[in-house]
Enzyme design. Structure first.
Site, mmCIF file in Angstrom:
data_model
loop_
_atom_site.group_PDB
_atom_site.id
_atom_site.type_symbol
_atom_site.label_atom_id
_atom_site.label_comp_id
_atom_site.label_asym_id
_atom_site.label_seq_id
_atom_site.Cartn_x
_atom_site.Cartn_y
_atom_site.Cartn_z
ATOM 1 N N PRO A 58 23.978 -14.661 -7.122
ATOM 2 C CA PRO A 58 24.846 -14.199 -6.032
ATOM 3 C C PRO A 58 25.855 -13.159 -6.500
ATOM 4 C CG PRO A 58 24.902 -16.597 -6.296
ATOM 5 C CD PRO A 58 24.264 -16.034 -7.512
ATOM 6 N N GLU A 59 25.745 -11.974 -5.948
ATOM 7 C CA GLU A 59 26.709 -10.902 -6.196
ATOM 8 C C GLU A 59 27.365 -10.572 -4.847
ATOM 9 O OE1 GLU A 59 24.854 -7.703 -8.425
ATOM 10 O OE2 GLU A 59 23.429 -9.085 -9.310
#
Length: 271
Positions: free
Chosen positions: A2-3
């Site tokens: 997750p960015e």
DNA sequence: CGTCGCTCCTGGATGC
DNA sequence: TGCATCCAGGAGCGAC
């Protein structure tokens, strides 16, 4: 992993789900996961969710009574909204119960964290105060970008990944931004011309915006708050494509290690 | 203060 | 087929 675009997708979902819901309780299995719960959980009882906001890769859930629950998914975290009576999900480590449902924090590697704090000190405690500029906000301009990197030295990738400079870029979008701008991730930023810096800025914004538009990259673990995959993995040029032909010039994409991270680039398109 | 290397973790991939 | 080993990497921390 997750960015910014993946976290933004989850936050957008949670903004439709959580506001107005009443906190009921928190359960976790791994002692390192939850920070600040001793004072926080007691204070949170029966408080309503007022807002959900993203800062970098952090998710902030604001409650009545000036409490904030901060969540970081780190490498493999998922945050899925389920029914209170739904069975435990695979790799579910923490559950956050509300009156109308349950937020399940699933995390294979147990790197994810949850903090509960009073509004006045959550930025300090969680480290959010050290974050750099938000790259999708209006004040993130060419000028700001160039100013941020003006006196910085080192390879482009390490600097793009530095959360204290720009908040939210991770390995996927750093590689994609470098490809878009035609810059090698291992080139020294101090050697880039003003024009190349502007192209890098454009590449960062383009990669992140495309990720948000497509609801995130589901390569390994990411799903949205409803458990659905994103679509951005279909649009990646380099990340995860080492050894495959460049979609632009058909040259074999090169996989290396830069700044301690697996890195893929096109030796022909990126100079 | 900047930078580096180490640490946390475990499922899935790889090797023999 | 099965067992052992390696690999992925965000961010915080101590060392220098």
């Amino acid at each position: 992993m997750p960015e910014l675009p993946e976290v933004e997708t989850i936050v957008t979902d949670l903004q439709r789900i959580l506001p107005g819901m009443i906190f009921k309780g928190l359960e976790w299995e791994h002692e390192n996961t939850v920070k600040g719960a001793l004072c926080g959980e007691v204070g949170l009882k029966k408080k309503r969710v007022t807002a959900i906001k993203r800062r970098g890769k952090f998710i902030n859930v604001f409650f009545e009574g000036e409490y904030v629950m901060t969540i970081h998914l780190r490498m493999s975290g998922r945050l899925i909204f389920s029914g209170l009576d739904d069975e435990k999900l695979r790799f579910e480590r923490t559950r956050i119960d509300f009156d109308k449902g349950s937020l399940r924090f699933c995390d294979i590697r147990k790197f994810g964290r949850v903090w509960i704090n009073k509004l006045e000190n959550y930025e300090q405690v969680t480290g959010i105060k050290n974050l750099g500029i938000e790259p999708l906000q209006k004040d993130f301009t060419h000028e700001r970008f160039i100013k941020i990197f003006a006196r910085k030295k080192g390879n482009v990738k390490r600097l793009l990944l530095d959360q204290s400079l720009i908040a939210g870029i991770g390995n996927i979008y750093a590689d994609e931004a470098c490809f878009y701008s035609g810059i090698r991730p291992d080139c020294m930023i101090e050697k880039l011309s003003r024009k190349k810096l502007e192209e890098l800025f454009e590449g960062v914004v383009k990669a992140l915006k495309q990720g948000v538009k497509n609801r995130g990259t589901s390569i390994s673990d990411f799903v949205d708050a409803y458990g659905k995959n994103g679509k951005n993995q279909e649009l990646l040029y380099v990340y995860g494509r080492g050894g495959k032909p460049c979609l632009n010039c058909k040259t074999t994409l090169q996989r290396t290690v830069v700044a301690g991270r697996g890195t893929v680039m096109c030796p022909s398109c990126q100079k």
